[in-house]
Design a protein around this motif. Structure first.
Motif, PDB file in Angstrom:
ATOM      1  N   SER A  75       0.826  -1.208   0.000  1.00 40.09           N
ATOM      2  CA  SER A  75       0.000   0.000   0.000  1.00 40.09           C
ATOM      3  C   SER A  75       0.859   1.255   0.000  1.00 40.09           C
ATOM      4  O   SER A  75       0.610   2.209  -0.752  1.00 40.09           O
ATOM      5  CB  SER A  75      -0.926   0.006   1.219  1.00 40.09           C
ATOM      6  N   VAL A  76       1.877   1.251   0.861  1.00 41.93           N
ATOM      7  CA  VAL A  76       2.782   2.405   0.920  1.00 41.93           C
ATOM      8  C   VAL A  76       3.534   2.558  -0.404  1.00 41.93           C
ATOM      9  O   VAL A  76       3.715   3.670  -0.911  1.00 41.93           O
ATOM     10  CB  VAL A  76       3.766   2.259   2.100  1.00 41.93           C
ATOM     11  N   PHE A  77       3.959   1.420  -0.973  1.00 42.27           N
ATOM     12  CA  PHE A  77       4.674   1.474  -2.245  1.00 42.27           C
ATOM     13  C   PHE A  77       3.801   2.082  -3.346  1.00 42.27           C
ATOM     14  O   PHE A  77       4.247   2.956  -4.100  1.00 42.27           O
ATOM     15  CB  PHE A  77       5.135   0.076  -2.663  1.00 42.27           C
ATOM     16  N   LEU A  78       2.546   1.617  -3.456  1.00 41.42           N
ATOM     17  CA  LEU A  78       1.655   2.158  -4.486  1.00 41.42           C
ATOM     18  C   LEU A  78       1.379   3.637  -4.247  1.00 41.42           C
ATOM     19  O   LEU A  78       1.255   4.423  -5.192  1.00 41.42           O
ATOM     20  CB  LEU A  78       0.358   1.359  -4.517  1.00 41.42           C
ATOM     21  N   HIS A  79       1.277   4.003  -2.980  1.00 41.23           N
ATOM     22  CA  HIS A  79       1.115   5.412  -2.614  1.00 41.23           C
ATOM     23  C   HIS A  79       2.298   6.231  -3.157  1.00 41.23           C
ATOM     24  O   HIS A  79       2.102   7.271  -3.813  1.00 41.23           O
ATOM     25  CB  HIS A  79       1.042   5.497  -1.083  1.00 41.23           C
ATOM     26  N   GLU A  80       3.516   5.762  -2.883  1.00 39.56           N
ATOM     27  CA  GLU A  80       4.706   6.484  -3.348  1.00 39.56           C
ATOM     28  C   GLU A  80       4.829   6.439  -4.860  1.00 39.56           C
ATOM     29  O   GLU A  80       5.310   7.392  -5.483  1.00 39.56           O
ATOM     30  CB  GLU A  80       5.958   5.895  -2.694  1.00 39.56           C
ATOM     31  N   LEU A  81       4.404   5.332  -5.462  1.00 39.18           N
ATOM     32  CA  LEU A  81       4.447   5.233  -6.920  1.00 39.18           C
ATOM     33  C   LEU A  81       3.534   6.285  -7.551  1.00 39.18           C
ATOM     34  O   LEU A  81       3.831   6.825  -8.623  1.00 39.18           O
ATOM     35  CB  LEU A  81       4.034   3.830  -7.360  1.00 39.18           C
ATOM     36  N   GLY A  82       2.414   6.579  -6.880  1.00 40.14           N
ATOM     37  CA  GLY A  82       1.542   7.647  -7.365  1.00 40.14           C
ATOM     38  C   GLY A  82       2.280   8.971  -7.436  1.00 40.14           C
ATOM     39  O   GLY A  82       2.195   9.709  -8.430  1.00 40.14           O
ATOM     40  N   HIS A  83       3.047   9.292  -6.354  1.00 35.93           N
ATOM     41  CA  HIS A  83       3.876  10.503  -6.382  1.00 35.93           C
ATOM     42  C   HIS A  83       4.864  10.468  -7.548  1.00 35.93           C
ATOM     43  O   HIS A  83       5.029  11.451  -8.267  1.00 35.93           O
ATOM     44  CB  HIS A  83       4.678  10.618  -5.074  1.00 35.93           C
ATOM     45  N   ALA A  84       5.523   9.318  -7.699  1.00 36.11           N
ATOM     46  CA  ALA A  84       6.584   9.208  -8.698  1.00 36.11           C
ATOM     47  C   ALA A  84       6.059   9.398 -10.119  1.00 36.11           C
ATOM     48  O   ALA A  84       6.657  10.127 -10.924  1.00 36.11           O
ATOM     49  CB  ALA A  84       7.282   7.849  -8.560  1.00 36.11           C
ATOM     50  N   LEU A  85       4.945   8.757 -10.431  1.00 32.33           N
ATOM     51  CA  LEU A  85       4.420   8.828 -11.800  1.00 32.33           C
ATOM     52  C   LEU A  85       3.917  10.231 -12.135  1.00 32.33           C
ATOM     53  O   LEU A  85       4.112  10.721 -13.256  1.00 32.33           O
ATOM     54  CB  LEU A  85       3.312   7.791 -11.980  1.00 32.33           C
ATOM     55  N   VAL A  86       3.270  10.876 -11.175  1.00 37.86           N
ATOM     56  CA  VAL A  86       2.794  12.249 -11.433  1.00 37.86           C
ATOM     57  C   VAL A  86       3.988  13.193 -11.565  1.00 37.86           C
ATOM     58  O   VAL A  86       3.985  14.109 -12.400  1.00 37.86           O
ATOM     59  CB  VAL A  86       1.832  12.704 -10.321  1.00 37.86           C
ATOM     60  N   SER A  87       5.027  12.970 -10.753  1.00 36.63           N
ATOM     61  CA  SER A  87       6.239  13.798 -10.872  1.00 36.63           C
ATOM     62  C   SER A  87       6.838  13.673 -12.268  1.00 36.63           C
ATOM     63  O   SER A  87       7.199  14.673 -12.893  1.00 36.63           O
ATOM     64  CB  SER A  87       7.271  13.363  -9.819  1.00 36.63           C
ATOM     65  N   ARG A  88       6.943  12.437 -12.737  1.00 34.90           N
ATOM     66  CA  ARG A  88       7.477  12.234 -14.083  1.00 34.90           C
ATOM     67  C   ARG A  88       6.609  12.897 -15.140  1.00 34.90           C
ATOM     68  O   ARG A  88       7.112  13.431 -16.132  1.00 34.90           O
ATOM     69  CB  ARG A  88       7.588  10.741 -14.362  1.00 34.90           C
TER      70      ARG A  88
ATOM     71  N   PRO B  20       2.661  26.029  -7.987  1.00 35.36           N
ATOM     72  CA  PRO B  20       1.741  25.473  -6.992  1.00 35.36           C
ATOM     73  C   PRO B  20       0.883  24.349  -7.554  1.00 35.36           C
ATOM     74  O   PRO B  20       0.580  23.376  -6.844  1.00 35.36           O
ATOM     75  CB  PRO B  20       0.882  26.686  -6.606  1.00 35.36           C
ATOM     76  N   LYS B  21       0.502  24.455  -8.828  1.00 32.13           N
ATOM     77  CA  LYS B  21      -0.329  23.419  -9.442  1.00 32.13           C
ATOM     78  C   LYS B  21       0.384  22.072  -9.442  1.00 32.13           C
ATOM     79  O   LYS B  21      -0.183  21.040  -9.058  1.00 32.13           O
ATOM     80  CB  LYS B  21      -0.676  23.822 -10.873  1.00 32.13           C
ATOM     81  N   VAL B  22       1.650  22.074  -9.860  1.00 29.96           N
ATOM     82  CA  VAL B  22       2.424  20.830  -9.901  1.00 29.96           C
ATOM     83  C   VAL B  22       2.663  20.311  -8.485  1.00 29.96           C
ATOM     84  O   VAL B  22       2.564  19.107  -8.214  1.00 29.96           O
ATOM     85  CB  VAL B  22       3.754  21.052 -10.631  1.00 29.96           C
ATOM     86  N   GLU B  23       2.972  21.215  -7.561  1.00 29.16           N
ATOM     87  CA  GLU B  23       3.183  20.823  -6.162  1.00 29.16           C
ATOM     88  C   GLU B  23       1.955  20.112  -5.605  1.00 29.16           C
ATOM     89  O   GLU B  23       2.057  19.058  -4.967  1.00 29.16           O
ATOM     90  CB  GLU B  23       3.493  22.071  -5.324  1.00 29.16           C
ATOM     91  N   ALA B  24       0.788  20.677  -5.839  1.00 28.25           N
ATOM     92  CA  ALA B  24      -0.455  20.080  -5.329  1.00 28.25           C
ATOM     93  C   ALA B  24      -0.736  18.741  -5.999  1.00 28.25           C
ATOM     94  O   ALA B  24      -1.144  17.778  -5.336  1.00 28.25           O
ATOM     95  CB  ALA B  24      -1.615  21.043  -5.552  1.00 28.25           C
ATOM     96  N   ALA B  25      -0.529  18.671  -7.315  1.00 26.33           N
ATOM     97  CA  ALA B  25      -0.803  17.428  -8.038  1.00 26.33           C
ATOM     98  C   ALA B  25       0.079  16.290  -7.543  1.00 26.33           C
ATOM     99  O   ALA B  25      -0.395  15.166  -7.303  1.00 26.33           O
ATOM    100  CB  ALA B  25      -0.607  17.639  -9.539  1.00 26.33           C
TER     101      ALA B  25
ATOM    102  N   ALA C  67       1.636  16.106  -4.620  1.00 27.87           N
ATOM    103  CA  ALA C  67       1.336  15.821  -3.212  1.00 27.87           C
ATOM    104  C   ALA C  67       0.078  14.974  -3.050  1.00 27.87           C
ATOM    105  O   ALA C  67       0.038  14.043  -2.239  1.00 27.87           O
ATOM    106  CB  ALA C  67       1.202  17.129  -2.440  1.00 27.87           C
ATOM    107  N   LEU C  68      -0.964  15.293  -3.812  1.00 26.29           N
ATOM    108  CA  LEU C  68      -2.253  14.624  -3.630  1.00 26.29           C
ATOM    109  C   LEU C  68      -2.350  13.292  -4.357  1.00 26.29           C
ATOM    110  O   LEU C  68      -3.274  12.516  -4.104  1.00 26.29           O
ATOM    111  CB  LEU C  68      -3.380  15.551  -4.092  1.00 26.29           C
ATOM    112  N   ALA C  69      -1.395  13.016  -5.252  1.00 23.91           N
ATOM    113  CA  ALA C  69      -1.440  11.758  -6.011  1.00 23.91           C
ATOM    114  C   ALA C  69      -1.357  10.548  -5.092  1.00 23.91           C
ATOM    115  O   ALA C  69      -2.091   9.564  -5.271  1.00 23.91           O
ATOM    116  CB  ALA C  69      -0.307  11.723  -7.039  1.00 23.91           C
TER     117      ALA C  69
END
Length: 400
Positions: free
Chosen positions: A70-83, A110-115, A117-119
Motif C-alpha cells: 500500500s505504501v509502495f503504491l502510494h509512493e508510486l503515485g507521487h513518482a508517476l505524477v512527478s514524471r 503550486p499546481k504541480v506541487e499540489a498534483a 502531493a495529492l497523487a
C-alpha cells in the motif's frame, strides 16, 4: 508518505525497479514487520475463530506485506505524477514509518506541487474503497474477509493520515501549494506548512498518550506514536528552516561571490603553485592545459596532507579536483539557479566559466554565509590574502 529532493543516499536493499525507478527497502522496515506481526496476531485470532497458531502469524505477516504494498503504491503515485510534469525521480524507499519518493528537483508551480502531493493519498483512497467493497462481498469470519479488511484498513490509514495538513505529510505539501498560490511566495508557504506540521506532530504524540492511558493501545503502541510524532516534528522543522533559507535565495549572485584563483599549467610542482597563489593574493589555484583550458581546482585538504618538504616534487594535478560540467557554473546564475546547481552536485568549490574562460571560483561556505540569517551578507567579490607558507584552510574542505 512524502516526497524529498535530498540527494543523500540512504541505506537499504535495492529490490528492483518499477517503471525505471529504483525501489529500496530500508533495514528499519524489518522492525516494522516484527512489531506489526506480533501486535496484529491477537486481532487475527479474535477475528478468525479456529485458526491455528502458526497460521495466525502468517496472516498477521500478510498484513505487513499488504501495508508495505500500500505504501509502495502510494509512493508510486507521487513518482508517476512527478514524471508526468518532467521531474526526475531518483528512488522510492520503504521504511519503518512509511516511505518517501526522492526527486531531483522541486515542483516549479503550486499546481504541480499540489498534483504531486495529492497523487499518493488519492491512490491510497482508491485502494481503500476497493478493500471496503471486497469486505462487503466476502462472508464474515474467513481468511478472505481478513485479507479484504487488511487492504481496506492499511490504505485508509495511509490516505487519511497523509492528508493531514502539515509537513512533511502530503497534506502539508498540498497546504504549501495553496499558500504558495495565494501569496505567491513558496518560501513563506514552506514556513506555514512547517508550523502546521509541528502542530500535527504534537497532536499525534498527545493522541497516542491519551489512547495509552485509556487502555486502547499498549506500550508498543504509544512508543510507535511517539516515534511518528518525532519524525513529523523533525520534518516540519526542516520545512521551516528551508523556508527561512529560501527567503534569502534572492541574495545569491554568482558574480558577487567570485573569488580569485591563480592559474598554473598542468604539471607545475605544488610548491610553485602555492607560491604563485600567494603572490597573486588568490584563495586557490586553477590548473590549466597548454592551450589555457581550465582543467582542475586545487583541493585544500589534499594539498595540506602533503609535507612541505615533498611539495616541490608533487605535481599540482595530483592534489586537484577535475572541473566537470557539474562543477562549472555560469556567472549569470542567481537565486534559485545557484541553489539548484548545488542540489545537483555538492562540492566545496565551483569553477565559474563563461565562453570556455575561467573567471574565478565560488565557495560553498560563502553561499552558506549569504543564506544564514544570523550573518551579514558577504561583501562583493574579494577575499583576504592567503597566509604565506600555508594552504588556506576552510571548514567546508574537511566535509568533502
Amino acid at each position: 508518505m512524502n516526497e524529498e529532493t535530498s540527494s543523500t543516499r540512504r541505506p537499504g536493499l535495492r529490490i528492483g525497479r518499477v517503471f525505471g525507478v529504483p525501489v529500496i527497502v530500508s533495514p528499519t522496515w524489518l522492525i516494522l514487520a516484527v512489531l506489526v506481526t506480533v501486535i496484529y496476531s491477537d486481532i487475527v485470532q479474535a477475528a478468525v475463530p479456529g485458526i491455528s497458531g502458526g497460521l495466525v502469524y502468517v496472516v498477521s505477516f500478510g498484513f505487513v506485506v499488504t501495508l508495505c504494498v500500500s505504501v509502495f503504491l502510494h509512493e508510486l503515485g507521487h513518482a508517476l505524477v512527478s514524471r508526468h510534469y518532467g521531474i526526475e525521480v531518483r528512488s522510492i524507499t520503504l521504511e519503518m514509518l512509511g516511505g518517501h519518493t526522492e526527486m531531483a528537483s522541486e515542483a516549479q508551480s503550486p499546481k504541480v506541487e499540489a498534483a504531486v502531493a495529492l497523487a499518493g493519498p488519492l491512490v491510497s483512497a482508491v485502494l481503500g474503497v476497493a478493500g471496503v467493497a471486497a469486505l462487503a462481498l466476502t462472508p464474515p469470519g474467513g481468511l478472505a474477509t481478513q485479507f479484504a479488511f487488511q487492504i481496506a484498513a492499511s490504505n485508509i490509514i495511509v490516505a487519511v493520515y497523509n492528508a493531514l495538513p502539515g509537513m512533511p505529510l502530503d497534506g502539508g505539501r498540498a497546504l504549501r501549494a495553496l499558500v504558495w498560490a495565494i501569496k505567491g511566495d513558496r518560501h513563506l508557504a514552506s514556513r506555514v506548512a512547517g508550523w502546521t506540521g509541528r502542530a500535527v506532530a504534537v497532536a499525534t504524540g498527545l493522541g497516542g498518550a491519551l489512547l495509552y492511558f485509556c487502555g486502547v493501545v499498549t506500550t508498543i503502541g504509544i512508543v510507535f506514536a511517539l516515534l511518528i510524532a518525532g519524525v513529523l516534528w523533525l520534518g516540519a522543522t526542516r520545512s521551516i528552516q528551508i523556508g527561512q533559507l529560501g527567503a534569502r535565495f534572492h541574495l545569491l549572485d554568482v558574480r558577487s561571490l567570485l573569488r580569485p584563483a591563480a592559474p598554473v599549467t598542468t604539471g607545475t610542482p605544488l610548491a610553485e603553485a602555492l607560491r604563485r597563489m600567494r603572490e597573486a593574493e588568490a584563495v586557490s589555484v586553477v590548473v590549466v592545459g597548454s592551450n589555457g583550458e581550465p582543467l582542475a581546482l586545487l583541493s585544500g585538504p589534499a594539498a595540506r596532507a602533503v609535507p612541505e618538504h615533498r611539495r616541490p616534487w608533487i605535481p599540482v594535478d595530483d592534489v586537484s579536483r577535475a572541473i566537470t560540467p557539474e562543477t562549472a557554473w555560469d556567472p549569470r546564475w542567481r537565486g534559485d539557479e545557484v541553489v539548484d546547481a548545488m542540489r545537483r552536485h555538492h562540492a566545496p568549490e565551483y569553477a565559474v566559466m563563461f565562453g570556455g574562460r575561467f573567471e574565478g571560483l565560488v565557495r560553498a561556505s560563502d553561499i552558506a554565509d549569504v543564506l544564514d540569517p544570523r550573518r551579514p551578507v558577504p561583501t562583493t567579490g574579494t577575499a583576504a590574502p592567503a597566509d604565506t607558507g600555508t594552504v588556506p584552510h576552510r571548514q567546508e574542505d574537511d566535509q568533502t
